[in-house]
Structure formats: C-alpha cells, structure tokens
Design a protein around this motif. Structure first.
Motif, mmCIF file in Angstrom:
data_model
loop_
_atom_site.group_PDB
_atom_site.id
_atom_site.type_symbol
_atom_site.label_atom_id
_atom_site.label_comp_id
_atom_site.label_asym_id
_atom_site.label_seq_id
_atom_site.Cartn_x
_atom_site.Cartn_y
_atom_site.Cartn_z
ATOM 1 N N VAL A 1 22.526 14.766 8.541
ATOM 2 C CA VAL A 1 22.579 15.331 9.437
ATOM 3 C C VAL A 1 23.254 14.046 10.722
ATOM 4 O O VAL A 1 23.052 12.795 10.118
ATOM 5 N N VAL A 2 24.641 14.329 10.970
ATOM 6 C CA VAL A 2 25.361 13.121 11.475
ATOM 7 C C VAL A 2 25.293 13.424 13.514
ATOM 8 O O VAL A 2 25.383 12.553 14.125
ATOM 9 N N ALA A 3 24.499 15.007 13.856
ATOM 10 C CA ALA A 3 24.485 14.443 15.328
ATOM 11 C C ALA A 3 25.850 14.389 15.819
ATOM 12 O O ALA A 3 25.829 13.839 16.384
ATOM 13 N N GLN A 4 26.846 14.785 15.534
ATOM 14 C CA GLN A 4 28.375 14.437 16.333
ATOM 15 C C GLN A 4 28.445 15.761 17.642
ATOM 16 O O GLN A 4 28.805 15.304 18.062
ATOM 17 N N CYS A 5 28.270 16.894 17.155
ATOM 18 C CA CYS A 5 28.696 18.189 17.473
ATOM 19 C C CYS A 5 28.385 17.597 19.105
ATOM 20 O O CYS A 5 29.386 18.288 20.317
ATOM 21 N N ARG A 6 26.812 17.629 19.272
ATOM 22 C CA ARG A 6 25.990 17.387 20.142
ATOM 23 C C ARG A 6 25.546 18.678 20.998
ATOM 24 O O ARG A 6 25.324 18.546 21.993
ATOM 25 N N LYS B 1 16.253 11.299 27.512
ATOM 26 C CA LYS B 1 17.313 11.986 27.819
ATOM 27 C C LYS B 1 17.936 13.178 26.816
ATOM 28 O O LYS B 1 16.588 13.359 25.925
ATOM 29 N N LEU B 2 18.643 14.129 27.086
ATOM 30 C CA LEU B 2 18.247 14.780 25.730
ATOM 31 C C LEU B 2 18.703 14.771 24.474
ATOM 32 O O LEU B 2 19.162 13.309 24.558
ATOM 33 N N ILE C 1 29.690 20.876 26.844
ATOM 34 C CA ILE C 1 30.529 20.842 25.355
ATOM 35 C C ILE C 1 31.029 21.803 24.661
ATOM 36 O O ILE C 1 32.412 21.471 24.127
ATOM 37 N N LEU D 1 35.132 20.874 23.520
ATOM 38 C CA LEU D 1 35.470 21.475 22.857
ATOM 39 C C LEU D 1 36.960 22.394 22.383
ATOM 40 O O LEU D 1 37.516 22.648 22.219
ATOM 41 N N ILE E 1 37.036 21.458 15.176
ATOM 42 C CA ILE E 1 36.082 20.875 16.236
ATOM 43 C C ILE E 1 35.733 19.812 15.698
ATOM 44 O O ILE E 1 34.742 18.859 16.412
ATOM 45 N N HIS E 2 36.348 18.826 14.474
ATOM 46 C CA HIS E 2 35.308 17.654 13.991
ATOM 47 C C HIS E 2 33.835 17.536 14.268
ATOM 48 O O HIS E 2 33.410 16.881 14.292
#
Lengths: 424, 474
Positions: free
Chosen positions: B41-46, B57-58, B86, B90, B147-148
């Motif tokens: 899990v990298v939690a990058q796209c948010r 916060k979210l 987001i 994107l 979209i990285h």
C-alpha cells in the motif's frame, strides 16, 4: 528590549576559531554534558528534555522530549538517531552556522541522544550543496573519534556510538523525515506512508528518531544546565531555549540571530534587531518561517515570533527563516518563484501535489506574463484547498500555503497583472 | 469481533483489515487507483480518502486499518469534494483519447471519472507529453495516459521479482519507464496491462483488435501448465481476443504468466487441422471414421493420450478402447522429461510449473502410465491430443490422430480426426495441488472439429452414422 540583555548559547562562538575540539573542550564545557548524561538514567534524560520545553527546530515544532519518549524500550531491530541537516527550506541558513562553527555541539548532542534512545548508530544527513560543512563535520567527527567521544565504549561507559555523515543529492523533499530515510537507505527520496512513524519503523526498518541540527545542538546545554534553565530562556510557556533566526531579504542587516524564544515580535526583529527595511523603504510583506509559511502583510507583524503566536496569526514559524519584502518588490513574481520551487521539488508520488503544484505554477506564469484571466485567482484558491491536507506529506501544504495567502492578501497586485497594467 | 460503521452500516472486521476492504464487505465502494490487494500500500493516488469522525483530515482508506467503533463516511461532502478534485488533477494532463484507447470500457480512470468527476475541465494549460520507448514484445506504453499510480513498479519488484519498472525524473515530470529504456524481461509482463488503471500499459497482442465491451467472457482455467491458473477467455464471434487472469488466492492469486496468457493463439493457427483427413487430404467424417475403423479394428494398438485432455475424456478413452480395441495399451504423453507427477516441480519462483500440460495429475490419478516405448506387438499408434502435448518420435508404424494437430505435426498420419481444445469444451482437470477445476467452453469447436465423445459415438455406430450422413437423413 535591547539586544544585549539576554543570554545566548551559540552566537558568541560563531567564528572560525571555535571549530577545533580544543576550543570546544576549554571554552564551551565540551563533552561534559556527555559525561553527566552517562551518569543519568535514560528516563531522567528524557525528563530533563521534557522539562526544557525544547520544540523541534526543523519546522514542525514538535516537543523533542516527547519524541524521544516514543522510541520503544525493547526492539529486536537496531535503533537509529538521524540528524536532519538537509536545511533546504528557502531562506533558512542557521544549521549551516552550527555545523560550520560549533560542530561538536551537534556531535555531543547526538551521542547523548543515541545513548538515551539506545541507538548505536547515528547519521547526519546533510544537504548536497553543503560541501564545505560536510567536510568540516567529517573533520570534527574524526577529532571526536580520536579523543574517544565516538566509537566503542565511549568514556568507559560501555556505550558504543558511530556517527556517519551522509550527503544528499540536492532534493528538497529529502528534508521530509521519511523522504530523508528513504534517501539514506539508497532509495528514491520519496516520503513514506505514515503510520508507521519513524519511531516505530524508520531507517532500515528500525525505530528511528530524526531531529534537526539545532535541536540536537541544544541537548548538551540542557543536560549541563538543566531543563528548567533552558526552559526559562524562553519567554513563553511551552517554548524553551533560544532560537536561531535566519533573516534575509530587504533588511539592512540580514543574517543569523539568536534570540530568546517568544521574546520579540516580528516588527522588533526587523526594525530593532536587523536595522529596518533596506534603503528605508516601506515594508510590503514578511514570510515568517521559510518560503512555505503563509505570508504576512506589513500590518500583521506585531506578532510574537514564536511557534504558537504565529500559528494564531495564520502563518507558521517553521524553521524561523524570516524573509522581508520591501515595497519595491513584486509579490506576484515572488509567488511565481516560490511556487516554481515547490512544483520543481514535488516528488511526484501523490496526485494533488504532483498535478496541483505545477498547475498553480502554470497559472501564475500566465498571469505574470500578461495572460491571466479573472477567474484564475478563484481557481488558484480552489486548487490550494484541494491540495491542502490532502497530500501524502507536508510538501503539498507547503506549496498551497503561500499561494492561498499571497492571493488573498495581495489580490489587487494580482488583479493589476490580469487587467494588463503590469507584466513581466 | 470489532465493529466499525461505514456510511451508516455496521460491519465486523478482523484486525489489520483496511477500510477499503471493510467497506466493500457492506457494499460500499470506495474509489481508488493505486491500491491493489496483491501489492504493498502506498496511498499515492489519494482517491480513496474518506472522512473518519474525530480525525481532523481525510484519511486514505487503503492505508488506514479499521478501528473498533470507527465511524467512516465515504460520501460526505468533504470526501466527495476530494474525489472530485483528484479526478480533476488526474485529468488535467490526461489526453482523454478514450475513443482510440484500448482500455476504454474497462478503465478505472474512465469509470471513476464518470462516477466521481466533473464533466468539464477548468484547466486551460498545455498538457504534459512524453516520448515513449519500446518496451519489448508484450507491452505498449503510452506515458501520456499514465496517472503515476506505480502499480507496475510494485508489481515488478514485489511479485515478478524484477526491478525493471522505475520512476525517473521527479514531480510533474515523473516518468514511469524501464531502467535505461530496456525492454521488459519478466515472463509475467502481461500483468502490467491488467493492473494498469488506465491505458498507459496495454497488450500489444490485443492492441486495436476489439473494443472491450464487445467481448464475451468465459471463466475458465489456463491449460499452459499443471498450475491451472484461473482465467477468463474473452472472445467475439468465435475468435479469442485475449485471456486475462481471474483471482484465485490458492492457485494464482491475481496473476498469470505470458506463456499461459498467449497460449490461446494456437487455437486459431491457420495450419491447425479442423477437417477430417485421410493421408493428408481433407475428407468427410464418414470416410475418415470408416477408414479408421477398417484399418484399426482387430489390431493391437498403442494408445497415446495427451495429459492435456480432461479427466472425462481420459476416462472415456479408457473405457471405449477396452471394448473397441481390446488388447491395446494406454500411455500418456505430455512434456518431455516430466513423465510423472514427481517430475513436476516449480519452474520459477512464481507460477510456472514444469509440466506444460494441464492434467498430468488427473491422468496419473486414473492409473494411466507414462509412455516410455512402443508396447511389443503394437501394429498402430492412436494418439488422442487436446492441445499441445509433445508428440514422441514414432517411425515405422501407422499413426492415427484424434484431437488438435497442425499440418506439420500430423505429417505421415493415416487418419486425423479433428477434435477440441481446452477453449472449445467443458471438462475437469486436476492441477498439481490435486485441485479439480472446470474448463468451460468459451467458443464453438473450430471448423468441423468434434468432441471426443462424439467421435467415439460415430465410431461405434459408424454403419448407421454413415448411412445417415450419406442419405442426409438424421
């Protein structure tokens, strides 16, 4: 308050002659705090640190004693103490002076820190551009090894501590602590998902404390003179010690100033300590804590220059880098320059920062070059709302803060560009 | 069990489960791009950020473990605003070339844009563009669409075991690429296209062949080796366009190898024999069956069965040959060097097995011995083959083939009766773990191919069958 009436720890030693270990030992009670710490229990050291009300000097202002207390007592993995010497927030140059003139303060602070949290390995992650300081640190570390303040069984205490200087490659994001740890491990300098926080799993998976240079250099003073003494240096509750302010921009006497925490307002620092705005011009704006801090107008500077008061004023003290902008300078172009920096330094992992920072830069670029549109300003504010608090690390907030504050506070300057009255 | 509340629905969870998975249990779909259950899990796209009561916060649902008593809102105003923003972020640099994109119709970016995004853009800036380098024979890269999410980077490093996909440059200029622009090395490259949430990495094999929504999908099992990866055959009008893996945590998790993925291509090999043949010449079923019967009956034959046949087919061959070709011996063929299940080991660290046929383990269970040499006194060889079982060198003996053969493979065969491959029939195969899995018929048999059961029926009743076929009366 006149500038002579308070106690300072650093500035009297900020000269080339203070660097050698002999000076440190004879004139600065060098390594006596270390001896004292070896005679104290780890809980007592953390207790003194908490009493000192030392808050992290890197920017976030987190209480250092509390941070050290987060390290688990028992860990199957090796623990690490890392010094964040990446000092790359634009406008900040105080850690450079510590490393340049009093490197042994940092080294002694790190050995004490390592002893307290149970780490036998320390790293100083220094920004790539500080080539001279990296070399000076290496020389100081060699001196400390030679005298037995580093290495095996330090001062007969049975405690081992090795210290290595690791040079970064010039990325701002490596000043973010988890980005720094990734870079230290040889990976891309990209911040990690938190939790786990470094105190649970940091460098190489082991519990890790990351502290700023000034924070660690404060430690020998606290151990030697006591947490209470340190706390009393500060003039506000919950904010002890002195602070090194990096003052730059349009002032008559820019430089590093050591002032008691919470004793001066921004106005006093600019006009009394630093000799006022350059060429007697009017003040336009002040960025109080490095370029990521929201800007303050000339009317908003009667605020005590410390963590909590500035936060109440809607900005942040950050790394205590005060940038002064005179009436001659165009804030629209200044904002473009700041935003360009953050867009360039965004690591590109998370969506809002990667896309949003560049988008803001593009819009500002358009405005500055005479192609702005009326709706651009509201769009900019909206983008900052969409970035702020939504990103993986604090870089997004750092980029959004200036944009939102500049546009809100200097809207007429932006509108003049959009109307075509001005352009670069 | 601890409980939390998601969009007003109470749900039980076990410790460590993330909010995204917990929400799914009660039918709450949280949109995401970078998350993949098989990767870190990298939690990058948010995109999956949700509102949790008492959190300022979210929080990203993918990286937040559910907590007891947590109250989560995935469609609150704040969460919705974030999803919308987001999507906007994107898309400001996405080419929006859906009409010519192979991913269209099954694209996470497109779907989430439709559900959570806005129908207009506020960006008037120039879009970011890249120049793409070739990535080898399997994958076509289109970096402009990226979209990285870094799923591909993580798949390579964590699953395929090759650090070949990397991020180069930084920030807005970040490019996902192979190291030094080299072609991909892994044998699992097709998965890059599966996990890519946009049309950035697509299969060269599938490129511009079919719109995704035209494809009919059949859940079946790969026959490429003895693992039996679960997969879907996607076809239209009897042509197979591609195969993609299906999740089965006990067998293949989410993945499949390129060998298995592109194995389907032999079904449509133009040299595959799909009409009955006598001595290399196309003929009718009645003539071919008649010839087989006339020349084989009463003779002692060696019957070779491919371990690419189903359990049902093998059992049928065992039973029918006992009555129709008494005295014959049955042996199985499959992969050279892998004649028993004890020879069948792992070929790599991920999925591939040494046995390149699907049902070696099933054949062994039925008591069929591996083929070593011709049984003494054999006067003919009858080969049943379901796909790609390797044929032994057979000389100086009459050969008859039933099943899937190409023209070159059936060189010198007296009779060839075309039968069905794994995609053209139902049946059971047994994988190396002893798991019985179902093959499902995805397409009609090619040409005049018939099922093996049907062929036996024709053979057994050939006199009446011949008559019916000759007179045209069924």
């Amino acid at each position: 308050m006149s500038s002579a009436s308070f106690e300072t720890m650093y500035v009297q030693h900020f000269n080339e002659g203070a660097r050698p270990i002999d000076y440190y030992l004879s004139k600065m009670n060098g390594y006596t705090a270390l001896k004292k710490a070896f005679g104290m229990s780890k809980d007592d050291i953390i207790g003194e640190m908490k009493k000192s009300n030392l808050r992290g000097r890197g920017g976030a202002g987190f209480p250092t004693g509390m941070k050290w207390g987060f390290i688990p007592k028992d860990s199957p993995k090796a623990k690490y103490l890392v010094c964040n010497a990446d000092e790359s927030e634009p406008g900040t140059f105080k850690d450079r002076d510590i490393m340049r003139y009093t490197p042994h303060l940092l080294i002694e602070g790190m050995v004490i820190g390592g002893f307290t949290i149970g780490a036998n390995t320390g790293y100083i992650y220094i920004r790539g551009e500080y080539t001279r300081e990296a070399k000076l640190l290496d020389e100081a570390i060699d001196e400390a090894y030679a005298k037995g303040y580093l290495g095996k069984n330090i001062l007969g205490s049975g405690f081992d501590f090795d210290l290595t200087v690791h040079r970064g490659a010039g990325a701002y994001i490596c000043g973010e602590e988890t980005g720094l740890l990734n870079s230290l491990e040889g990976k891309r300098g990209e911040p990690r998902v938190k939790p786990p926080f470094p105190a649970q799993a940091g460098a190489f998976g082991g519990p890790t404390i990351v502290n700023n240079v000034e924070t660690l250099a404060d430690v020998p003073f606290i151990i030697n003179k006591g947490g209470e003494w340190f706390s009393n240096l500060g003039k506000l509750e919950k904010s002890g010690g002195t602070r090194l302010f990096s003052v730059s921009g349009h002032v008559n006497k820019p430089g590093v100033y050591e002032l008691p925490s919470g004793a001066f307002t921004l106005r006093q620092i600019i006009y009394d300590v630093c000799g006022g705005v350059l060429d007697g011009k009017k003040l336009k704006a002040v960025i109080p804590g490095g370029s990521s801090a929201p800007v303050l107008t000339a009317d908003e500077i009667d605020v005590i220059a410390d963590i909590d008061p500035i936060m109440k004023a809607g900005s942040m003290l950050g790394s205590a880098a005060i940038m002064v902008v005179s009436e001659d300078y165009c804030v629209v172009q200044l904002l473009l320059r700041i935003t360009k920096f953050y867009a360039h330094e965004s690591c590109g992992q998370c969506t809002p920062c990667r896309e949003g920072c560049r988008w803001m830069e593009d819009i500002l670029h358009r405005i500055v070059h005479g192609h702005g549109k009326t709706q651009d300003l509201d769009l900019l504010i909206d983008i900052t709302n969409n970035i702020n608090g939504k990103t993986l690390c604090a870089l997004g907030d750092a980029a959004a803060g200036p944009v939102a504050s500049f546009v809100k506070k200097f809207r007429p300057d932006f509108e003049a560009y959009i109307r075509g009255e001005k352009h670069a | 069990m601890p409980k939390c509340t998601i969009d007003g629905r109470e749900v039980e969870f076990s410790a460590g489960e993330n909010l995204l998975e917990v929400a799914r249990k009660v039918g709450v779909e949280v949109p995401y791009f970078c998350y993949h259950p098989g990767l870190t899990v990298v939690a990058q796209c948010r995109m999956c950020a949700v509102e949790i009561e008492k959190f300022p916060k979210l929080q990203t649902a993918c990286s937040t473990p559910a907590g007891d008593g947590m109250i989560v809102h995935t469609r609150s105003e704040k969460a919705k605003a974030n999803q919308k923003s987001i999507m906007e972020f994107l898309l400001i640099n996405h080419p929006l070339d859906c009409p010519v994109c192979d991913k269209s119709g099954e694209c996470d970016l497109q779907d989430n844009s439709y559900r959570y995004g806005d129908s207009y853009t506020r960006s008037t800036e120039e879009r970011r563009t890249y120049i793409d380098l070739d990535m080898g024979p399997v994958i076509k890269k289109n970096m402009n669409r990226c979209i990285h999410c870094t799923r591909c980077i993580r798949f390579g490093a964590e699953v395929a075991g090759v650090r070949e996909m990397v991020a180069i440059q930084r920030g807005n200029s970040t490019e996902i690429s192979t190291i030094d622009g080299r072609p991909l090395e892994t044998d699992y490259a097709g998965n890059y296209a599966d996990i890519c949430p946009t049309g950035s990495l697509t299969l060269k094999d599938f490129r511009f062949k079919k719109r995704a929504w035209m494809l009919k999908k059949t859940a079946t099992v790969c026959e490429g080796c003895s693992r039996g990866c679960n997969m879907e055959i996607q076809q239209d009008g009897g042509s197979v366009y591609r195969c993609i893996p299906r999740k089965n945590m006990e067998i293949n998790q989410y993945w499949m190898c390129d060998e298995g993925r592109f194995n389907y291509q032999y079904l449509m090999d133009p040299t595959r024999i799909v009409k009955p043949r006598i001595e290399g010449v196309n003929t009718t079923w009645s003539d071919a069956i008649g010839r087989l019967k006339a020349t084989l009956s009463g003779k002692k034959a060696t019957i070779l069965v491919g371990t690419d046949l189903t359990v049902e087919e093998l059992k049928l061959i065992q039973e029918m040959s006992a009555s129709m070709l008494p005295g014959s011996t049955i042996a199985h063929i499959g992969t050279n060097g892998v004649s028993t299940t004890s020879d069948d080991g792992a070929e790599d660290q991920l999925l591939k097995r040494k046995s390149k046929t699907s049902n070696l383990h099933g054949a062994e269970k039925l008591g069929i011995a591996p083929y070593k040499s011709m049984a003494s006194g054999s006067e003919a060889v009858l080969i049943f083959r379901g796909g790609k079982a390797e044929l032994p060198a057979l000389t100086g003996i009459k050969k008859y083939g039933v099943g899937v053969f190409t023209e070159s493979e059936a060189q010198g065969f007296e009779v060839v009766l075309p039968s069905t491959s794994f995609a053209e029939k139902d049946g059971t195969i047994v994988n190396f773990q002893g798991k019985e899995q179902r093959l499902k018929r995805a397409i009609n048999p090619m040409g005049q191919s018939k099922q093996i059961g049907e062929i036996f029926m024709l053979w057994k009743n050939s006199s009446s069958a011949l008559r019916a076929e000759a007179t045209g009366v069924a």
